[in-house]
Scaffold this motif. Structure first.
Motif: not given
Length: 153
Positions: A102-127
């Motif tokens: 089974v091959v798993v591929s990102l949907s358009e929404a999955g690719r778009a979510l990356r931009g919002r997720a880019e804030e997570v590592p910085a927030a974790m560093l802060c925490a």
């Protein structure tokens, strides 16, 4: 395998406060709590976030290719991937070259979510109130420890 003889037990050996494993466990629980808060707006659990990171790095992977770096098997990944698919973030299809895969591929929404997720590592560093270098060193030490533990028989 390390053939070193373990040190002799002392009365303090079984005190919870003296256990490295408990410190690591308690830290993991604290990290999961922070990640739960950071990932809730994205609609992801921590294991789903890990899968999405693998796919953001390289889209269109088989279930086994996704599971390899995460240390997860197909039985664990399949329900997780079904939930990601139901959320519209990925699609699953049979590989043309081998219908068992089974091959798993990102949907358009999955690719778009990356931009919002880019804030997570910085927030974790802060925490964590750490510098990237501090966490990098700690990560390297933990990876070395994991490798030694995996070699233990």
């Amino acid at each position: 395998m390390n053939n070193a003889t373990p040190p002799a037990a002392t009365p303090a050996a079984l005190l919870l406060d003296n256990q490295f494993c408990f410190a690591l466990y308690a830290t993991t629980l604290a990290m999961q709590k922070v990640y739960r808060k950071l990932l809730a707006p994205l609609g992801l659990t921590y294991p789903q976030y890990l899968v999405m990171m693998v796919l953001w790095e390289r889209d269109g992977q088989t279930v086994s290719q996704i599971g390899e770096p995460l240390g997860l098997d197909s039985a664990t990944l399949t329900p997780l991937l079904k939930r990601l698919e139901a959320a519209g973030l990925v699609s699953r299809s049979r590989a043309a070259s081998d219908e068992r895969q089974v091959v798993v591929s990102l949907s358009e929404a999955g690719r778009a979510l990356r931009g919002r997720a880019e804030e997570v590592p910085a927030a974790m560093l802060c925490a964590a109130a750490c510098t990237p270098d501090d966490l990098g060193r700690l990560k390297n030490e933990l990876e070395e420890l994991r490798q030694r533990l995996l070699q233990y028989e």
